[in-house]
Write an enzyme that holds these catalytic residues in place. Structure first.
Site, PDB file in Angstrom:
ATOM      1  CB  CYS A 121      -0.900  -0.057   1.233  1.00 59.06           C
ATOM      2  SG  CYS A 121      -1.704   1.480   1.668  1.00 59.06           S
ATOM      3  CB  CYS A 165       0.349   1.744   4.081  1.00 61.67           C
ATOM      4  SG  CYS A 165      -1.366   1.212   3.944  1.00 61.67           S
TER       5      CYS A 165
END
Length: 110
Positions: free
Chosen positions: A31, A34
């Site tokens: 991600c 993230c």
């Protein structure tokens, strides 16, 4: 300097039961957003050492807790206190937003 605690499905319940606020960063290795918020979470772990617990949960390695809370987008950051979900942020936010949310929960304890 503190480091974010690795949280798993098996350690989650016990960890959130304390009287200190617990910030959980639900994330995954693949991600991109993230990875953007990851360093902020690590900074907070150092700055809030002794005042709050800052942790990370890899949603690819742990599926039951993310499913329980209906996490569909990551990063999702949740703040728990006394075993209860008290605040939540989805997506990348400024560090000050997370600080404000943590401080509100810490002040509520005093």
């Amino acid at each position: 300097m503190g480091k974010a605690v690795e949280i798993t499905d098996s350690t989650f319940e016990e960890l959130i039961q304390g009287d200190k606020p617990v910030l959980v960063d639900f994330w995954a290795e693949w991600c991109g957003p993230c990875k953007m918020i990851g360093p902020v979470v690590e900074q907070l772990a150092g700055e809030y050492e002794g005042k709050a617990i800052i942790g990370k949960m890899d949603v690819d390695m742990n599926s039951s807790v993310p499913a329980k809370f209906g996490i569909r987008s990551i990063p999702t950051l949740m703040i728990f206190k006394g075993g209860q979900l008290v605040d939540k942020v989805v997506g990348v936010v400024p560090k000050t937003t997370l600080e404000d949310k943590l401080n509100a929960q810490i002040e509520a304890t005093v």
